[in-house]
Design a protein around this motif. Structure first.
Motif: not given
Length: 178
Positions: A72, A75-76, A78-81, A83-84
């Motif tokens: 998860t 995936a997050l 990848q959608q929110n670079l 916020y890594q």
């Protein structure tokens, strides 16, 4: 292209086996789906849990919670670079909050066993798995399954070459090279 050809035989065999088993499984599952599942007795659940413990079934799902947290998180990210960093910091917190939830898998598996077998059958299975032959089965079965899978993959690879040869021969008869 060669990588695809290496994977194709095993994938084709797996799909073929899955498709050939699915109708039989659907036919077997249909009567059970029509009847509501009965609540298994505590003794049946206990015997099912003992079987799963003897077979070390928890090893299959021991890493389920951290694995799902990691999946998860990826995936997050990848959608929110942007916020890594935060997601990497939050992942251990989430994993800690949800630690132990994999026991739900074991409980569910025990319920499934208890629905598939009678209480007496489960007790008989416990006795069997504690017997010398049952212990040997538990020890040898993973190797037998691994060797069987290796054999199936080898067979599929060789058979794919046979099938390819048959296609080429038939296409040559039509004056076409493939």
């Amino acid at each position: 292209m060669k990588n695809v050809l290496k994977i194709l035989p095993a994938a084709t065999l797996a799909v073929g086996l899955a498709l050939s088993v699915t109708p039989a499984m659907a036919q077997q599952a249909a009567p059970k789906a029509a009847a509501p599942a009965q609540k298994a007795s505590p003794a049946a659940i206990a015997a099912a849990k003992e079987i799963l413990q003897i077979k070390n079934a928890s090893g299959m799902y021991a890493g389920a919670v951290p694995g799902m947290v990691e999946k998860t998180k990826i995936a997050l990210i990848q959608q929110n670079l942007n916020y890594q960093k935060d997601l990497n910091e939050v992942a251990p917190i989430v994993a800690q909050q949800l630690a132990g939830r994999q026991s739900e898998i074991g409980d569910g598996m025990a319920q499934i066993y208890a629905n598939e077998f009678t209480e007496q059958e489960l007790k008989d299975l416990v006795t069997f798995y504690k017997s010398p032959l049952g212990k040997k089965l538990i020890e040898a079965e993973p190797r037998a399954i691994g060797a069987s899978m290796a054999f199936m993959n080898s067979w599929a690879h060789e058979f794919a070459e046979t099938v390819m040869g048959a296609f080429r021969a038939e296409m040559r008869k039509r004056g076409k090279e493939v």
